[in-house]
Each structure stands twice: as C-alpha cells, then as structure tokens.
Write a protein that holds these residues in place. Structure first.
Motif, PDB file in Angstrom:
ATOM      1  N   ILE A 136       0.837  -1.203   0.000  1.00  0.00           N
ATOM      2  CA  ILE A 136       0.000   0.000   0.000  1.00  0.00           C
ATOM      3  C   ILE A 136       0.874   1.255   0.000  1.00  0.00           C
ATOM      4  CG2 ILE A 136      -1.731   1.308   1.283  1.00  0.00           C
ATOM      5  CD1 ILE A 136      -2.763  -1.350   2.385  1.00  0.00           C
ATOM      6  N   TYR A 137       1.884   1.253   0.862  1.00  0.00           N
ATOM      7  CA  TYR A 137       2.795   2.400   0.929  1.00  0.00           C
ATOM      8  C   TYR A 137       3.512   2.610  -0.403  1.00  0.00           C
ATOM      9  CZ  TYR A 137       7.056   5.016   1.923  1.00  0.00           C
ATOM     10  OH  TYR A 137       8.082   5.912   1.878  1.00  0.00           O
ATOM     11  N   HIS A 138       3.976   1.505  -0.996  1.00  0.00           N
ATOM     12  CA  HIS A 138       4.714   1.609  -2.256  1.00  0.00           C
ATOM     13  C   HIS A 138       3.850   2.210  -3.354  1.00  0.00           C
ATOM     14  CE1 HIS A 138       7.524   0.481  -5.465  1.00  0.00           C
ATOM     15  NE2 HIS A 138       6.470   0.052  -6.133  1.00  0.00           N
ATOM     16  N   GLN A 139       2.603   1.762  -3.433  1.00  0.00           N
ATOM     17  CA  GLN A 139       1.716   2.277  -4.470  1.00  0.00           C
ATOM     18  C   GLN A 139       1.414   3.756  -4.273  1.00  0.00           C
ATOM     19  OE1 GLN A 139       1.668   0.570  -7.125  1.00  0.00           O
ATOM     20  NE2 GLN A 139      -0.384  -0.268  -7.312  1.00  0.00           N
ATOM     21  N   LEU A 140       1.075   4.136  -3.049  1.00  0.00           N
ATOM     22  CA  LEU A 140       0.692   5.517  -2.793  1.00  0.00           C
ATOM     23  C   LEU A 140       1.883   6.461  -2.865  1.00  0.00           C
ATOM     24  CD1 LEU A 140      -1.865   5.055   0.125  1.00  0.00           C
ATOM     25  CD2 LEU A 140      -2.321   5.312  -2.322  1.00  0.00           C
ATOM     26  N   SER A 141       3.064   5.963  -2.494  1.00  0.00           N
ATOM     27  CA  SER A 141       4.249   6.823  -2.496  1.00  0.00           C
ATOM     28  C   SER A 141       4.725   7.161  -3.904  1.00  0.00           C
ATOM     29  CB  SER A 141       5.387   6.165  -1.715  1.00  0.00           C
ATOM     30  OG  SER A 141       5.815   4.965  -2.352  1.00  0.00           O
ATOM     31  N   THR A 142       4.283   6.373  -4.895  1.00  0.00           N
ATOM     32  CA  THR A 142       4.690   6.658  -6.278  1.00  0.00           C
ATOM     33  C   THR A 142       3.935   7.851  -6.859  1.00  0.00           C
ATOM     34  OG1 THR A 142       3.063   5.067  -7.117  1.00  0.00           O
ATOM     35  CG2 THR A 142       5.301   4.256  -6.724  1.00  0.00           C
ATOM     36  N   VAL A 197       2.523  -5.220  -8.863  1.00  0.00           N
ATOM     37  CA  VAL A 197       2.325  -3.860  -8.376  1.00  0.00           C
ATOM     38  C   VAL A 197       2.943  -2.859  -9.340  1.00  0.00           C
ATOM     39  CG1 VAL A 197       2.952  -2.233  -6.565  1.00  0.00           C
ATOM     40  CG2 VAL A 197       2.181  -4.517  -5.958  1.00  0.00           C
ATOM     41  N   GLY A 198       2.155  -1.871  -9.755  1.00  0.00           N
ATOM     42  CA  GLY A 198       2.640  -0.809 -10.623  1.00  0.00           C
ATOM     43  C   GLY A 198       2.532  -1.099 -12.106  1.00  0.00           C
ATOM     44  N   ILE A 199       2.434  -2.373 -12.481  1.00  0.00           N
ATOM     45  CA  ILE A 199       2.418  -2.719 -13.899  1.00  0.00           C
ATOM     46  C   ILE A 199       1.102  -2.311 -14.549  1.00  0.00           C
ATOM     47  CG2 ILE A 199       2.424  -4.628 -15.536  1.00  0.00           C
ATOM     48  CD1 ILE A 199       4.507  -5.986 -13.868  1.00  0.00           C
ATOM     49  N   LYS A 200      -0.033  -2.655 -13.910  1.00  0.00           N
ATOM     50  CA  LYS A 200      -1.323  -2.330 -14.518  1.00  0.00           C
ATOM     51  C   LYS A 200      -1.512  -0.827 -14.633  1.00  0.00           C
ATOM     52  CE  LYS A 200      -5.159  -3.608 -12.435  1.00  0.00           C
ATOM     53  NZ  LYS A 200      -5.927  -2.351 -12.184  1.00  0.00           N
ATOM     54  N   GLU A 201      -1.016  -0.076 -13.646  1.00  0.00           N
ATOM     55  CA  GLU A 201      -1.121   1.375 -13.712  1.00  0.00           C
ATOM     56  C   GLU A 201      -0.348   1.920 -14.921  1.00  0.00           C
ATOM     57  OE1 GLU A 201      -2.271  -0.011  -9.888  1.00  0.00           O
ATOM     58  OE2 GLU A 201      -0.421  -0.345 -10.997  1.00  0.00           O
ATOM     59  N   SER A 202       0.855   1.402 -15.134  1.00  0.00           N
ATOM     60  CA  SER A 202       1.676   1.850 -16.267  1.00  0.00           C
ATOM     61  C   SER A 202       1.041   1.463 -17.595  1.00  0.00           C
ATOM     62  CB  SER A 202       3.077   1.248 -16.171  1.00  0.00           C
ATOM     63  OG  SER A 202       3.721   1.639 -14.976  1.00  0.00           O
ATOM     64  N   LEU A 251      -5.609   2.535  -9.637  1.00  0.00           N
ATOM     65  CA  LEU A 251      -5.243   2.435  -8.228  1.00  0.00           C
ATOM     66  C   LEU A 251      -6.460   2.127  -7.359  1.00  0.00           C
ATOM     67  CD1 LEU A 251      -3.013   2.715  -6.111  1.00  0.00           C
ATOM     68  CD2 LEU A 251      -3.510   5.167  -6.007  1.00  0.00           C
ATOM     69  N   ALA A 252      -7.585   2.781  -7.658  1.00  0.00           N
ATOM     70  CA  ALA A 252      -8.818   2.523  -6.900  1.00  0.00           C
ATOM     71  C   ALA A 252      -9.251   1.075  -7.058  1.00  0.00           C
ATOM     72  CB  ALA A 252      -9.931   3.463  -7.379  1.00  0.00           C
ATOM     73  N   LEU A 253      -9.133   0.564  -8.273  1.00  0.00           N
ATOM     74  CA  LEU A 253      -9.497  -0.833  -8.533  1.00  0.00           C
ATOM     75  C   LEU A 253      -8.601  -1.783  -7.746  1.00  0.00           C
ATOM     76  CD1 LEU A 253     -11.600  -2.182 -10.448  1.00  0.00           C
ATOM     77  CD2 LEU A 253      -9.720  -2.595 -12.025  1.00  0.00           C
ATOM     78  N   TRP A 254      -7.315  -1.469  -7.681  1.00  0.00           N
ATOM     79  CA  TRP A 254      -6.365  -2.301  -6.934  1.00  0.00           C
ATOM     80  C   TRP A 254      -6.683  -2.300  -5.448  1.00  0.00           C
ATOM     81  CZ3 TRP A 254      -2.322  -0.853  -3.448  1.00  0.00           C
ATOM     82  CH2 TRP A 254      -1.435  -1.884  -3.144  1.00  0.00           C
ATOM     83  N   LEU A 255      -6.992  -1.131  -4.904  1.00  0.00           N
ATOM     84  CA  LEU A 255      -7.310  -1.034  -3.482  1.00  0.00           C
ATOM     85  C   LEU A 255      -8.601  -1.786  -3.138  1.00  0.00           C
ATOM     86  CD1 LEU A 255      -6.440   2.724  -2.831  1.00  0.00           C
ATOM     87  CD2 LEU A 255      -5.215   0.729  -1.930  1.00  0.00           C
ATOM     88  N   ILE A 256      -9.606  -1.654  -4.009  1.00  0.00           N
ATOM     89  CA  ILE A 256     -10.902  -2.275  -3.735  1.00  0.00           C
ATOM     90  C   ILE A 256     -10.874  -3.789  -3.960  1.00  0.00           C
ATOM     91  CG2 ILE A 256     -13.295  -2.445  -4.539  1.00  0.00           C
ATOM     92  CD1 ILE A 256     -12.833  -0.033  -2.820  1.00  0.00           C
TER      93      ILE A 256
END
Length: 306
Positions: free
Chosen positions: A27-33, A257-262, A283-288
């Motif tokens: 969670i931290y890694h995703q939000l910190s990016t 992590v991070g691949i789908k966003e890119s 990101l919202a989809l990943w969190l939910i």
C-alpha cells in the motif's frame, strides 16, 4: 502435544505478521509513487458512480469463491464453512504477496490435510488457468475490433498468429492432463489424475472466470467515468487490452504492483484518456479488489486445528 500446538501457533503468528508487513508495504509503495502533481489532479466528478463501482467488489470476489467451492466439490473434500471461507481468504492473501499473484494455492492448502493438498493445489492452478484463458480471449476480441494490439503502435498482429495462440491455450486448458500423463513421470501423473476429464468442472470455472472478467472490466470503466472519462464501447475494449498486456507482461515483483497502472496510462492514454484519470482508476481498482479482500484475510484467518 501442548508444545507442538504452541510451536505451530508461533509459526502461524509469525507468518501472519510477515504478511501484514508485506500488505502495508504494498500500500505504501503504491501511494508513495504518486507525486504532488498527481494528487493535485485528483478529482472525483461522479461520487455515486465511485460508490457503485466499489460495491462491485462483492460479485467479483463471489465469482472467485464459486470457483473455490467448485474446486472443493471436484476434489471431494468436505470441510466446515468456516474452514472453507478462511482458506479462501488465505489464498487471496498469499496470492497478493507472490509474483504474478499465482500463489493463492499456498494459503489455501495450509488448511487441509497433506493427502488433500495435491488436489487443492492442482485444481486451484486450473482455476488460475481459466482466468488466464478468459483474459486472453477477451483481449483477442479487442484486438480484432481494433485491428491492432495497442493503439500506440503501428504494427498489427496477424490473425493467424492470434488464432494459433488461442487454439494452443484452449487445447492445453482442456487436454493438459492427458499431455502430462503421456510423459510417464510419476509425480506429474499424480497431478494429472485430479484434472483428467473433469470437463464439467473446466467449463464451470471458465464460465465463472468470464463473468468475473466482465465484472472487473466494467468496474474499471465505472471508475474511469467517476474520474471524468466518457463511457463508450472503445473504452471497454481498451480496458480488455490493458488486462491482456498486464497478464502477459513478465513480473517478478509482488502481485504485479505498478504494472497495470503503467499499462493503463500507456494504452488508455493513447485513446485520449487523461493519464491521471487512468492512474487513479487503476489504483482505486487495486485497493478495492485486491487490498480490501487481503485485509479481510488478515483479520479472519485463524490457525488451523492440528
């Protein structure tokens, strides 16, 4: 006996702590990016659509649970409902913290006797394969309708190559047990015994996987709409390509992590979608869909009885 139980409890607690740390780190890694510029662009234009998209996590997870129930039924394993639910969420948790999310069988098999673990592992991997096949098929549909693999490149994929890949995947999906059994390797034959035949099981989980794909791809579209993107059929096809490329993209990092966003920014951005909308929707989809079930698993999963 008491010492054995105490030792087992200690190991379980340690593993649960490590998984908790892993989830918090993800969670931290995703939000910190996300930089300050990204957060300044954060704007929800349709709050009720966001709420509705979030609720779709329930049918999404239910499709996975139905595949898990089909797995246990096919393996002729009778367990209490509590064990069935805890093992299900344990699988989601270990899937999150393993490369490409393929480790869901690890959390599941913990709750079963050693003689049942081969069946649980093999059939769980088959449900993963079903989701892979469905993602490939919907991705191929998108490629045909767009007549290209990605809207950001100039080359097209020959239809013959696409048909060949799909045919090979379907043959492997339905006939892999016979292929494995023909190798004559004893251990592999043991695995194939649980999946040889089982046509109704394979069709059932393929159907659940297809429904699940339609649910979470629609969920993605609704999140995009909530962040100001107009809905249309091309957007949905673009989303199918996002999942296809994400699935095929090699990843050794935890849960892609991070691949789908890119990939979302790469493909949807080429369609004119605002890159911040694509980023926040992904990101919202990943969190939910990924983090929230994992958090449930951290709370409800208990040590199995010895």
């Amino acid at each position: 006996m008491f010492k054995t139980k105490k030792k087992h409890q200690t190991y379980f607690t340690l593993i649960k702590v490590l998984l908790s740390v892993a989830v918090v780190y993800l969670i931290y890694h995703q939000l910190s990016t996300l930089g300050k510029d990204a957060w300044r662009q954060f704007k929800v234009e349709h709050i009720w659509i966001t709420f509705f998209a979030g609720l779709l996590v329930f049918p999404n997870i239910y499709m996975v649970y139905l595949m898990w129930k089909a797995t246990l039924r096919t393996a002729s394993i009778e367990v209490e409902k509590t064990t069935k639910i805890q093992s299900f969420f344990a699988g989601i948790l270990t899937g999150l913290v393993t490369p490409n999310m393929i480790g869901n069988f690890l959390g599941r098999m913990y709750y079963f006797r050693s003689q049942d673990r081969i069946a649980v592992t093999t059939l769980t991997l088959y449900t993963n394969l079903a989701q892979f096949v469905v993602t490939l098929l919907f991705g191929v549909i998108s490629i045909f309708l767009f007549e290209e693999l990605s809207l950001t490149v100039d080359f097209t994929v020959p239809q013959g190559v696409i048909f060949a890949v799909v045919a090979i995947i379907l043959v492997l999906y339905f006939f892999a047990p016979w292929i494995v059994r023909s190798t004559g390797i004893g251990r592999l034959q043991e695995f194939s015994d649980f999946t040889q035949g089982r046509t109704s099981f394979k069709l059932e989980i393929l159907g659940y996987a297809a429904l699940r794909f339609l649910i979470f791809s629609s969920q993605f579209a609704f999140f995009l709409y909530a962040f100001g993107v107009d809905l249309n059929w091309k957007l949905l096809l673009g989303i199918w390509q996002v999942y296809l490329i994400t699935m095929l993209f090699p990843s050794l990092f935890l849960g892609k992590v991070g691949i789908k966003e890119s990939v979302s920014i790469f493909i949807l951005g080429a369609m004119g979608v605002n890159e911040y909308a694509a980023l926040f929707a992904s990101l919202a989809l990943w969190l939910i869909n990924t983090i929230s079930p994992a958090l449930v698993g951290l709370v409800i999963c208990r040590k199995r009885a010895i």
